[in-house]
Design an enzyme around this catalytic site. Sequence first.
Site, PDB file in Angstrom:
ATOM      1  N   TYR A  48     -12.137  -2.931  -2.827  1.00  0.00           N
ATOM      2  CA  TYR A  48     -12.641  -3.049  -1.455  1.00  0.00           C
ATOM      3  C   TYR A  48     -14.174  -3.015  -1.395  1.00  0.00           C
ATOM      4  CZ  TYR A  48      -8.019  -2.643   0.768  1.00  0.00           C
ATOM      5  OH  TYR A  48      -6.734  -2.861   1.214  1.00  0.00           O
ATOM      6  N   ARG A  86      -1.603 -14.627   3.849  1.00  0.00           N
ATOM      7  CA  ARG A  86      -2.327 -13.956   4.941  1.00  0.00           C
ATOM      8  C   ARG A  86      -1.623 -14.188   6.274  1.00  0.00           C
ATOM      9  NH1 ARG A  86      -6.657 -10.397   4.254  1.00  0.00           N
ATOM     10  NH2 ARG A  86      -7.662 -11.303   6.068  1.00  0.00           N
ATOM     11  N   HIS A 107      -1.607  -5.504   1.526  1.00  0.00           N
ATOM     12  CA  HIS A 107      -2.867  -6.220   1.313  1.00  0.00           C
ATOM     13  C   HIS A 107      -2.575  -7.624   0.810  1.00  0.00           C
ATOM     14  CE1 HIS A 107      -6.724  -7.443  -0.379  1.00  0.00           C
ATOM     15  NE2 HIS A 107      -6.035  -7.820  -1.441  1.00  0.00           N
ATOM     16  N   LYS A 149       0.837  -1.200   0.000  1.00  0.00           N
ATOM     17  CA  LYS A 149       0.000   0.000   0.000  1.00  0.00           C
ATOM     18  C   LYS A 149       0.876   1.257   0.000  1.00  0.00           C
ATOM     19  CE  LYS A 149      -3.635  -2.436   2.563  1.00  0.00           C
ATOM     20  NZ  LYS A 149      -4.480  -2.437   3.775  1.00  0.00           N
ATOM     21  N   THR A 164      -5.150  -7.824  10.687  1.00  0.00           N
ATOM     22  CA  THR A 164      -5.473  -6.487  10.167  1.00  0.00           C
ATOM     23  C   THR A 164      -5.070  -5.386  11.145  1.00  0.00           C
ATOM     24  OG1 THR A 164      -7.408  -7.518   9.149  1.00  0.00           O
ATOM     25  CG2 THR A 164      -7.363  -5.104   9.221  1.00  0.00           C
ATOM     26  N   GLU A 171      -9.284 -10.146  -7.689  1.00  0.00           N
ATOM     27  CA  GLU A 171      -8.279  -9.091  -7.552  1.00  0.00           C
ATOM     28  C   GLU A 171      -7.197  -9.186  -8.629  1.00  0.00           C
ATOM     29  OE1 GLU A 171      -7.233  -9.600  -3.417  1.00  0.00           O
ATOM     30  OE2 GLU A 171      -9.213  -8.900  -2.776  1.00  0.00           O
ATOM     31  N   PHE A 181     -15.057   3.427   7.721  1.00  0.00           N
ATOM     32  CA  PHE A 181     -13.716   3.820   7.277  1.00  0.00           C
ATOM     33  C   PHE A 181     -13.523   3.708   5.762  1.00  0.00           C
ATOM     34  CE2 PHE A 181     -13.551  -0.623   8.717  1.00  0.00           C
ATOM     35  CZ  PHE A 181     -13.107  -1.260   7.575  1.00  0.00           C
ATOM     36  N   ASN A 237      -1.542  -0.049   7.326  1.00  0.00           N
ATOM     37  CA  ASN A 237      -0.979  -1.363   7.643  1.00  0.00           C
ATOM     38  C   ASN A 237      -0.196  -1.992   6.500  1.00  0.00           C
ATOM     39  OD1 ASN A 237      -3.144  -2.075   6.117  1.00  0.00           O
ATOM     40  ND2 ASN A 237      -4.172  -3.315   7.664  1.00  0.00           N
ATOM     41  N   ARG A 245       2.986  -7.192   9.152  1.00  0.00           N
ATOM     42  CA  ARG A 245       2.355  -6.088   9.894  1.00  0.00           C
ATOM     43  C   ARG A 245       2.883  -6.025  11.326  1.00  0.00           C
ATOM     44  NH1 ARG A 245      -3.703  -7.238   7.540  1.00  0.00           N
ATOM     45  NH2 ARG A 245      -3.564  -5.964   5.646  1.00  0.00           N
TER      46      ARG A 245
HETATM   47  P1  ATP Z   1      -6.526  -6.048   3.318  1.00  0.00           P
HETATM   48  O1  ATP Z   1      -7.836  -6.386   2.629  1.00  0.00           O
HETATM   49  O2  ATP Z   1      -6.056  -4.644   3.009  1.00  0.00           O
HETATM   50  O3  ATP Z   1      -5.493  -7.097   3.084  1.00  0.00           O
HETATM   51  P2  ATP Z   1      -7.536  -7.161   5.742  1.00  0.00           P
HETATM   52  O4  ATP Z   1      -8.099  -8.212   4.849  1.00  0.00           O
HETATM   53  O5  ATP Z   1      -6.623  -7.600   6.823  1.00  0.00           O
HETATM   54  O6  ATP Z   1      -6.778  -6.055   4.894  1.00  0.00           O
HETATM   55  P3  ATP Z   1     -10.118  -5.884   5.735  1.00  0.00           P
HETATM   56  O7  ATP Z   1     -11.174  -6.172   6.717  1.00  0.00           O
HETATM   57  O8  ATP Z   1     -10.233  -6.442   4.357  1.00  0.00           O
HETATM   58  O9  ATP Z   1      -8.719  -6.337   6.396  1.00  0.00           O
HETATM   59  O10 ATP Z   1      -9.937  -4.301   5.668  1.00  0.00           O
HETATM   60  C1  ATP Z   1      -9.283  -3.692   4.579  1.00  0.00           C
HETATM   61  C2  ATP Z   1      -8.434  -2.557   5.079  1.00  0.00           C
HETATM   62  O11 ATP Z   1      -9.286  -1.551   5.620  1.00  0.00           O
HETATM   63  C3  ATP Z   1      -7.504  -2.912   6.224  1.00  0.00           C
HETATM   64  O12 ATP Z   1      -6.299  -3.485   5.807  1.00  0.00           O
HETATM   65  C4  ATP Z   1      -7.274  -1.578   6.859  1.00  0.00           C
HETATM   66  O13 ATP Z   1      -6.270  -0.829   6.189  1.00  0.00           O
HETATM   67  C5  ATP Z   1      -8.619  -0.887   6.678  1.00  0.00           C
HETATM   68  N1  ATP Z   1      -9.379  -1.023   7.906  1.00  0.00           N
HETATM   69  C6  ATP Z   1      -9.961  -2.142   8.393  1.00  0.00           C
HETATM   70  N2  ATP Z   1     -10.565  -1.909   9.558  1.00  0.00           N
HETATM   71  C7  ATP Z   1     -10.364  -0.597   9.828  1.00  0.00           C
HETATM   72  C8  ATP Z   1     -10.729   0.269  10.899  1.00  0.00           C
HETATM   73  N3  ATP Z   1     -11.421  -0.173  11.930  1.00  0.00           N
HETATM   74  N4  ATP Z   1     -10.332   1.568  10.823  1.00  0.00           N
HETATM   75  C9  ATP Z   1      -9.612   2.006   9.779  1.00  0.00           C
HETATM   76  N5  ATP Z   1      -9.234   1.260   8.748  1.00  0.00           N
HETATM   77  C10 ATP Z   1      -9.601  -0.036   8.767  1.00  0.00           C
HETATM   78 MG    MG Z   2      -9.239  -7.800   3.165  1.00  0.00          MG
END
Ligand code: ATP
Ligand code: MG
Length: 137
Positions: free
Chosen positions: A49, A85, A115, A9, A91, A126, A57, A112, A102
């Site tokens: 997303y 993962r 992705h 990212k 996350t 994706e 968010f 973070n 992370r």
């Molecule tokens: P990614 O899809 O980016 O790999 P992830 O699968 O671990 O991350 P998701 O639930 O898909 O988590 O959320 C996507 C992204 O949205 C997270 O990586 C994070 O950057 C952001 N995000 C998730 N939860 C929050 C939150 N509570 N506040 C702010 N940003 C958030």
């Molecule tokens: Mg995700």
Amino acid sequence: SERTFIAVKPDGVHRGLVGKVIQRFEDRGYKLVGLKQVVPSRDMTEEHYADLSKKPFFKGLVDYMSQGPVVAMVWEGKDVIRQGRAMIGATNPLESAPGTIRGQYCISVGRNIIHGSDSFESAEKEIGLWFGKAGEL
Ligand code: ATP
Ligand code: MG
């Protein structure tokens, strides 16, 4: 062989962590089959997303990701979706184990650094979205 979509990212790119991410996946034994740096459009980021569109968010996430640059990658190898993962970690950095990407490099859920696709279906979607519908790499 299984493939997953991994993206460094904008915060990870700005902090110069692309090489470290690549190194970890190579060290684990995975093969890099696609790589490019892009500034994704808002539409593209929203599509990426889409599952999170109702989250509070979401707008901030799209604002941030679509500023770019993002280093988009496809990695291939045994169990790479789940293993990717696991290597990335939870996350929320409060829950990401030390030793995960992370868990080693970030402290904020909204920054973070990386992705990874969370399922076979997500990986297919994706890879198509970021590398073209045919997914021809
Ligand atoms: P990614 O899809 O980016 O790999 P992830 O699968 O671990 O991350 P998701 O639930 O898909 O988590 O959320 C996507 C992204 O949205 C997270 O990586 C994070 O950057 C952001 N995000 C998730 N939860 C929050 C939150 N509570 N506040 C702010 N940003 C958030
Ligand atoms: Mg995700």
